[in-house]
Write an enzyme that holds these catalytic residues in place. Structure first.
Site, PDB file in Angstrom:
ATOM      1  N   ARG A   1       0.881  -1.175   0.000  1.00  0.00           N
ATOM      2  CA  ARG A   1       0.000   0.000   0.000  1.00  0.00           C
ATOM      3  C   ARG A   1       0.913   1.218   0.000  1.00  0.00           C
ATOM      4  NH1 ARG A   1      -0.713   3.344   4.107  1.00  0.00           N
ATOM      5  NH2 ARG A   1       0.370   2.207   5.738  1.00  0.00           N
TER       6      ARG A   1
ATOM      7  N   LYS B   1      16.375 -22.864   8.872  1.00  0.00           N
ATOM      8  CA  LYS B   1      17.756 -22.397   9.042  1.00  0.00           C
ATOM      9  C   LYS B   1      18.725 -23.575   9.101  1.00  0.00           C
ATOM     10  CE  LYS B   1      16.147 -18.128  11.205  1.00  0.00           C
ATOM     11  NZ  LYS B   1      15.686 -17.534  12.486  1.00  0.00           N
TER      12      LYS B   1
ATOM     13  N   GLY C   1      20.314 -13.551  11.901  1.00  0.00           N
ATOM     14  CA  GLY C   1      20.283 -12.089  11.810  1.00  0.00           C
ATOM     15  C   GLY C   1      21.613 -11.448  11.524  1.00  0.00           C
TER      16      GLY C   1
ATOM     17  N   ASP D   1      10.808 -22.537  11.744  1.00  0.00           N
ATOM     18  CA  ASP D   1      11.801 -21.505  11.415  1.00  0.00           C
ATOM     19  C   ASP D   1      13.217 -22.044  11.650  1.00  0.00           C
ATOM     20  OD1 ASP D   1      12.547 -18.467  11.107  1.00  0.00           O
ATOM     21  OD2 ASP D   1      13.510 -19.113  12.963  1.00  0.00           O
TER      22      ASP D   1
END
Lengths: 437, 437
Positions: free
Chosen positions: B52, B209, B138, B205
């Site tokens: 959007r 990984k 990360g 998750d």
């Protein structure tokens, strides 16, 4: 396994057959198939430069040569691995290798600390690689994370335990309560200290590594001469006992830091000294011959890398990683990152550096000592965090831990304390790292 | 600062403007000068694909587009950063980017776990880069150390805490003694768990990984379906209390291991489960939302990498490192390492895996219980290391810690225990990691 590689062999010359060199040669020979699969072409050992050719060196005599100059000049050598040590000879050999279009892998921190600029320019001019992951913290990947993984971040601080000998000695002193000389002798017997331990215990090795780390962390050329340096030979068992009473231990740290001066100028600092580290800090539990490097970056936050910082096989692991990457580049085209020195930041003088301090002094066991000492700190603008009184009578001591102050202010305070009637002598001044106030 | 770069600008498209995307866009815009100096050319943001368009998104509306397909097809886009999440849409966009000669940086572990092969082949066919450092742990550099620094070593094991949500929950349960449901709710309130926490708490998750890590560590294509997976939703406060009594804590681990079967075949294993970890192990002290990965390699020995495993800025740091490297390659030529899958090792079934176990059971408080239970372990060839009796009467329990045994032998033992008259129920079976016997 080798079906995918149609590329001609990549010729490798190894200079030096000590602890690291012999492990590199062993891995090249034992892991030939795996290495070929990773590189995309076979790695072929063209020769090893040695001081003395012998049948007891673990490799065929025809692969040994005492003529390193001719070895690196051979047309069938693509990559030169330098693990001789020293400065002038490897400098000459590496320059001559780079200038004849060979990529170079080296573990030589003393050389790199002073000559990275010259070597990097030769690599650049000849479009070849100069890799040196093994020069800092042995097997622990530090150079590559800093130059590549953090290439899009802003590194503010690197603080590491990067010398195994001094860490072994300080860990042992902390554990046994023994004094420095005794522990150094023990480290020598166990093979953790060299016959002449000066480069390690006086911090020269750690300073060379700090220069390399600061250069790549701050995109600025930093040499060993820019690094402030103190060794561990003045650390006493009493210092370790006092540190323990403050919930700290003592570590020889290599610290590279981006700082802003009181006038708002951006500067960098590279320094090596034994410091009190709180037991809660991740570096406090790095013991024995292990190394660790903490990196603080603006977006990544705090990262830590930990592992074996020395020894033949661990250091050879780092050399081999560089060798495979340099060989892949020879096969597939491309090159590793170049020297990055665009930032050209100035090195701040030690007097401008802000840290906390630990000051240990012998004092007269009289009323008024504490207030006289405290007044002297206050007069120089150094704020006190903790004071401990230890012992009594002739053995009376004061241990003071300060808040952050400049090195200049602290030095003036110590000079003034030594003039005080109540103070017999300031026996130790150490910095305290790992806390902010 | 920019004087050295004469190269045309490198055009960047960012897909997604969530936590990570907005940080990436911020860094590209705020650090433009430094990034240009590192790349050798300016990085120019060509556009950001959003769901959007809005004036409240922190970037000019003219840079926003809802037409991601057209954005990645633009001729002036050289590198595409994908941080949308999901699978089918990003897969299509990444393939189309690679096939039109653009390098791609992605943090999308779920996509990579299943489609690395297809994406890597497209990158290879078009001679462009596919980087994904941010997909695992990360900000912590893990992919690059494994693919480059350890390229000349042989990785035997990777064990990591790579999911922040589950680590936050387990750390909090360990600290407060609270139960799973309560702690999950608290994690949700604090923003550490998503509204639908399934992907995190059931280990999906962490399994994605593990697939990525196993692929690069063992030069073998491993997908999420190859990863054995158990989540943390069955862990009770009683398990954490029993673990503490054994000087352990409980962590959700992603483990990739090279193993040799009883018949001497080399196999690999990738698995995710909550395991008891001795407090002395470096992973035991990794708490809260932090991540850490331990790598064991033949020559390097044990390495550990520690830092922030999630969050906008830390993940963006890893994305930016990849972006700078991909941009440098566009400027200077060359490419990062390709997918390495030469080893083609088979994945061992879970039943063949050797670990130690913790078995917690409700038992009748009668004489002879211990010997009956011990006999059952012995019958299945599972050797007992420690037995603890907890509680009495109706609350009587036996906690057994075994030496290493195969998963198959342990499963049979547990089935047999459940048939014993003395055993009311086997309430928990967890593995124990970080010790060898």
């Amino acid at each position: 396994m080798t079906s995918e590689s149609a590329h001609r062999a990549i010729g490798v010359a190894v200079l030096g057959l000590g602890n690291v060199g012999s492990e590199v040669v062993r891995i090249i020979r034992e892991q030939a198939e795996e290495l070929e699969a990773r590189v995309g072409a076979p790695l072929e050992l063209r020769g090893v430069a040695v001081r003395r050719i012998g049948s007891d060196r673990g490799i065929p005599e025809e692969l040994q040569t005492t003529d390193a100059e001719s070895l690196v000049g051979r047309d069938d050598v693509d990559i030169v691995v330098e693990v001789i040590g020293g400065i002038e000879l490897p400098r000459k050999l590496i320059l001559s290798s780079l200038n004849s279009g060979k990529s170079v892998v080296t573990a030589n921190k003393a050389l790199l600390a002073d000559h990275t600029g010259e070597l990097a320019e030769a690599a650049e001019a000849n479009s070849v690689d100069l890799y040196f992951e093994a020069a800092v913290a042995g097997a622990i990947p530090v150079i590559r994370p800093l130059t590549q993984s953090l290439a899009g971040d802003r590194v503010n601080k690197v603080a590491g335990i990067v010398n195994g000998t001094t860490n072994f000695i300080l860990s042992a002193m902390d554990e046994t309560g023994a004094d420095y000389e005794e522990t150094l002798a023990e480290a020598g017997r166990l093979g953790y200290a060299e016959a002449d331990p000066t480069a390690d215990v006086e911090g020269y090795d750690a300073a060379a590594k700090a220069a390399i780390l600061a250069s790549i962390a701050f995109h600025t050329r930093v040499t060993a001469a820019d690094v402030y340096r103190e060794g561990i030979s003045t650390i006493t068992s009493a210092d370790l006992a006092s540190a323990k009473a403050l919930d700290c231990t003592i570590k020889l740290l290599s610290i590279c830091e981006r700082i802003v001066t009181p006038k708002g100028k951006e500067r960098i600092s590279a320094r090596v000294y034994p410091a009190l580290v709180p037991l809660s800090h991740p570096l406090a539990s790095v013991n024995g011959a292990f190394n660790a490097v903490v990196v603080e970056a603006e977006n990544a936050g705090r990262l830590m890398f930990y592992g074996q910082g020395a020894g033949g096989a661990p250091t050879a692991s780092a050399v081999m990683g560089d060798l495979v990457m340099a060989a892949r580049n020879k096969v597939h085209g491309g090159r590793g990152p170049r020297e990055s020195k665009y930032a050209k930041l100035k090195v701040a003088p030690m007097g401008d550096i802000l840290t906390r301090y630990y000051v240990n002094m012998e004092v007269a066991d009289k009323e008024g000592v504490l207030s006289a000492v405290a007044a002297e700190f206050a007069k120089h603008g150094v704020s006190i965090s903790v004071v401990r009184q230890e012992g009594a009578g002739a053995g009376a001591r004061l241990v003071v831990v300060t808040h952050v102050a400049t090195d200049a202010a602290l030095s003036e305070t110590v000079a003034a304390l030594n003039e005080l009637e109540f103070v017999t002598a300031v026996t130790s001044v150490l910095r305290l790292e790992g806390t902010e106030q």
